[in-house]
Design a protein around this motif. Structure first.
Motif, PDB file in Angstrom:
ATOM      1  N   ASN A   1       3.445 -24.885 -14.825  1.00 28.96           N
ATOM      2  CA  ASN A   1       4.323 -25.349 -14.262  1.00 28.96           C
ATOM      3  C   ASN A   1       3.868 -26.485 -13.081  1.00 28.96           C
ATOM      4  O   ASN A   1       4.515 -27.507 -12.594  1.00 28.96           O
ATOM      5  CB  ASN A   1       5.069 -24.162 -13.672  1.00 28.96           C
ATOM      6  CG  ASN A   1       5.859 -23.579 -14.513  1.00 28.96           C
ATOM      7  OD1 ASN A   1       6.222 -24.064 -15.511  1.00 28.96           O
ATOM      8  ND2 ASN A   1       6.240 -22.148 -14.280  1.00 28.96           N
TER       9      ASN A   1
ATOM     10  N   ALA B   1       3.355 -29.782 -14.285  1.00 26.45           N
ATOM     11  CA  ALA B   1       4.733 -30.268 -14.768  1.00 26.45           C
ATOM     12  C   ALA B   1       5.257 -31.052 -13.300  1.00 26.45           C
ATOM     13  O   ALA B   1       5.808 -31.644 -13.472  1.00 26.45           O
ATOM     14  CB  ALA B   1       5.797 -29.500 -15.301  1.00 26.45           C
TER      15      ALA B   1
ATOM     16  N   PHE C   1       3.655 -20.413 -27.050  1.00 23.51           N
ATOM     17  CA  PHE C   1       4.594 -20.917 -26.119  1.00 23.51           C
ATOM     18  C   PHE C   1       3.663 -22.462 -25.687  1.00 23.51           C
ATOM     19  O   PHE C   1       4.411 -23.216 -25.495  1.00 23.51           O
ATOM     20  CB  PHE C   1       4.977 -20.397 -24.779  1.00 23.51           C
ATOM     21  CG  PHE C   1       5.474 -21.213 -23.903  1.00 23.51           C
ATOM     22  CD1 PHE C   1       6.820 -21.468 -23.986  1.00 23.51           C
ATOM     23  CD2 PHE C   1       4.725 -21.582 -22.813  1.00 23.51           C
ATOM     24  CE1 PHE C   1       7.292 -22.590 -22.940  1.00 23.51           C
ATOM     25  CE2 PHE C   1       5.227 -22.270 -21.682  1.00 23.51           C
ATOM     26  CZ  PHE C   1       6.590 -22.744 -21.900  1.00 23.51           C
TER      27      PHE C   1
ATOM     28  N   GLN D   1       4.328 -25.323 -28.062  1.00 20.59           N
ATOM     29  CA  GLN D   1       5.836 -25.537 -28.432  1.00 20.59           C
ATOM     30  C   GLN D   1       6.068 -26.869 -27.621  1.00 20.59           C
ATOM     31  O   GLN D   1       5.422 -27.407 -26.699  1.00 20.59           O
ATOM     32  CB  GLN D   1       6.662 -24.575 -27.832  1.00 20.59           C
ATOM     33  CG  GLN D   1       6.816 -23.258 -28.758  1.00 20.59           C
ATOM     34  CD  GLN D   1       7.526 -22.303 -28.178  1.00 20.59           C
ATOM     35  OE1 GLN D   1       8.424 -22.362 -27.316  1.00 20.59           O
ATOM     36  NE2 GLN D   1       7.340 -21.001 -28.679  1.00 20.59           N
ATOM     37  N   SER D   2       7.046 -27.724 -27.907  1.00 26.54           N
ATOM     38  CA  SER D   2       7.425 -28.843 -27.490  1.00 26.54           C
ATOM     39  C   SER D   2       7.587 -28.934 -25.879  1.00 26.54           C
ATOM     40  O   SER D   2       7.023 -29.831 -25.252  1.00 26.54           O
ATOM     41  CB  SER D   2       8.666 -29.411 -28.032  1.00 26.54           C
ATOM     42  OG  SER D   2       8.450 -29.937 -29.494  1.00 26.54           O
ATOM     43  N   GLN D   3       8.096 -27.921 -25.420  1.00 30.28           N
ATOM     44  CA  GLN D   3       8.343 -28.073 -23.685  1.00 30.28           C
ATOM     45  C   GLN D   3       6.947 -27.921 -23.300  1.00 30.28           C
ATOM     46  O   GLN D   3       6.860 -28.633 -22.271  1.00 30.28           O
ATOM     47  CB  GLN D   3       8.894 -26.747 -23.594  1.00 30.28           C
ATOM     48  CG  GLN D   3       9.184 -26.522 -22.094  1.00 30.28           C
ATOM     49  CD  GLN D   3      10.122 -25.188 -21.724  1.00 30.28           C
ATOM     50  OE1 GLN D   3      10.572 -24.438 -22.342  1.00 30.28           O
ATOM     51  NE2 GLN D   3      10.154 -24.892 -20.336  1.00 30.28           N
ATOM     52  N   ALA D   4       5.983 -27.538 -23.622  1.00 34.35           N
ATOM     53  CA  ALA D   4       4.783 -27.258 -23.056  1.00 34.35           C
ATOM     54  C   ALA D   4       3.779 -28.451 -23.217  1.00 34.35           C
ATOM     55  O   ALA D   4       3.280 -29.259 -22.621  1.00 34.35           O
ATOM     56  CB  ALA D   4       3.798 -26.066 -23.570  1.00 34.35           C
TER      57      ALA D   4
ATOM     58  N   ASN E   1       5.061 -31.497 -24.014  1.00 36.47           N
ATOM     59  CA  ASN E   1       5.451 -32.786 -23.343  1.00 36.47           C
ATOM     60  C   ASN E   1       4.751 -32.553 -21.936  1.00 36.47           C
ATOM     61  O   ASN E   1       4.952 -33.731 -21.552  1.00 36.47           O
ATOM     62  CB  ASN E   1       6.977 -32.481 -23.244  1.00 36.47           C
ATOM     63  CG  ASN E   1       7.811 -32.682 -24.643  1.00 36.47           C
ATOM     64  OD1 ASN E   1       7.117 -33.416 -25.486  1.00 36.47           O
ATOM     65  ND2 ASN E   1       9.083 -32.324 -24.457  1.00 36.47           N
ATOM     66  N   VAL E   2       4.375 -31.658 -21.444  1.00 34.38           N
ATOM     67  CA  VAL E   2       3.720 -31.770 -20.262  1.00 34.38           C
ATOM     68  C   VAL E   2       2.269 -32.454 -20.170  1.00 34.38           C
ATOM     69  O   VAL E   2       1.749 -33.236 -19.359  1.00 34.38           O
ATOM     70  CB  VAL E   2       3.746 -30.280 -19.478  1.00 34.38           C
ATOM     71  CG1 VAL E   2       2.828 -30.368 -18.075  1.00 34.38           C
ATOM     72  CG2 VAL E   2       4.983 -29.966 -19.319  1.00 34.38           C
TER      73      VAL E   2
ATOM     74  N   TRP F   1       3.638 -34.132 -32.611  1.00 34.30           N
ATOM     75  CA  TRP F   1       4.256 -34.343 -31.507  1.00 34.30           C
ATOM     76  C   TRP F   1       4.073 -36.078 -31.192  1.00 34.30           C
ATOM     77  O   TRP F   1       3.280 -36.608 -31.632  1.00 34.30           O
ATOM     78  CB  TRP F   1       3.437 -33.632 -30.275  1.00 34.30           C
ATOM     79  CG  TRP F   1       3.835 -33.965 -28.986  1.00 34.30           C
ATOM     80  CD1 TRP F   1       5.178 -33.324 -28.415  1.00 34.30           C
ATOM     81  CD2 TRP F   1       3.922 -35.134 -28.083  1.00 34.30           C
ATOM     82  NE1 TRP F   1       5.386 -33.821 -27.057  1.00 34.30           N
ATOM     83  CE2 TRP F   1       4.655 -34.937 -26.851  1.00 34.30           C
ATOM     84  CE3 TRP F   1       2.918 -36.190 -28.096  1.00 34.30           C
ATOM     85  CZ2 TRP F   1       4.483 -35.871 -25.728  1.00 34.30           C
ATOM     86  CZ3 TRP F   1       2.677 -37.068 -27.049  1.00 34.30           C
ATOM     87  CH2 TRP F   1       3.518 -37.059 -25.939  1.00 34.30           C
TER      88      TRP F   1
END
Length: 292
Positions: free
Chosen positions: A82, A85, A138, A141-144, A146-147, A183
């Protein structure tokens, strides 16, 4: 002997809401390695196999408490993603580098704790908590992704180096390899989805496909091989090896020359590095060949 349970409990409390303490812990080194790796080892604590614990008076209940507190420390550290990000292009470079190094240390330590062991060397962890495996999943995963994956295109050679090392040493299982190699940045992801037929491997038939040359991540890692810095070359080779292993689709794409340059073959790059004068680079190149 230091009371491990109390130490872990104090560490967890010190980390709550304290980003500086989290970064400091992930940088701390002990004689046997990083402090973070030691904490991860407590999650997989096996008293009969651990001399320090076996010689102590810890009960089975206390051992469980130690494992729980160690898992809580790891969960708290996971928020470093976080922090990354929240950074912007205008954030101090030293801060960016410090957070990315912390992220790399966290990923690799958890991967070591959950297994399989890196390159099949060392002892396998036969027992691990579902929380640690969930945390590692996690992170791919895409959410991570992407960071931190866009940072392979950073103008900073240090940031590119640390991200490639993260991939080289934390990617251990097939679903994580596929997640990374599939990705794409949002813009390219949208373009790839338009007009693609389900049976078609666009990376083989479309010169403009974002998946060409093994995908966005592989392309950037390959570009990094042009660096004059041997550590960057070594990390890139290891990262590509980690992503190619047991990844049939990527191996298929990399086995063919791209349509726009028939004379170019990515495996010829590995062959050249396998004859490099530096043993570290030669070893990484040979691992790429072996995994391919």
């Amino acid at each position: 002997m230091v009371d491990v349970f109390e130490y872990l409990k104090q560490t967890k409390n010190a980390l709550v809401g304290n980003p500086s303490a989290k970064l400091e812990l992930q940088r701390t080194q002990e004689p046997a390695g990083s402090l973070l790796a030691s904490i991860v080892s407590y999650v997989n604590l096996n008293p009969p196999a651990d001399a320090a614990i076996a010689d102590s008076s810890y009960s089975e209940e206390t051992t469980v408490q130690i494992r729980v507190e160690a898992a809580n420390v790891i969960a708290s550290l996971a928020h470093v993603l976080n922090a990354l990000a929240d950074l912007s292009d205008h954030s101090p470079h030293l801060l960016q580098v410090a957070i990315i190094r912390a992220l790399r240390a966290l990923y690799v330590a958890i991967a070591d704790g959950t297994g399989p062991s890196l390159w099949g060397l060392g002892e396998e962890c036969l027992e691990f908590t579902s929380e640690m495996r969930t945390a590692l999943d996690f992170m791919f995963q895409s959410q991570a992704l992407n960071v931190y994956l866009p940072l392979l295109a950073s103008s900073s050679p240090f940031i590119r180096l640390y991200i490639s090392q993260l991939l080289a040493f934390a990617v251990r299982v097939p679903n994580h390899r596929i997640a990374v190699t599939d990705w794409l940045p949002p813009g390219e992801r949208l373009r790839e989805s338009k007009g693609k037929r389900g049976w078609e491997v666009s990376a083989l038939v479309d010169v403009n496909s974002p998946g060409r040359s093994g995908g966005w991540v592989i392309r950037h890692l390959t570009t990094m091989l042009k660096s004059k810095d041997f550590k960057t070359q070594e990390a890139s080779l290891y990262a590509i090896a980690a992503l190619v292993k047991d990844n049939t689709n990527i191996a298929l794409v990399l086995s063919k020359s791209p349509p726009e340059n028939k004379a170019y073959h990515i495996l010829s790059i590995a062959a050249d590095f396998s004859r490099d004068r530096r043993s570290e680079v030669r070893l990484a190149a040979c691992l790429w060949y072996f995994d391919f």
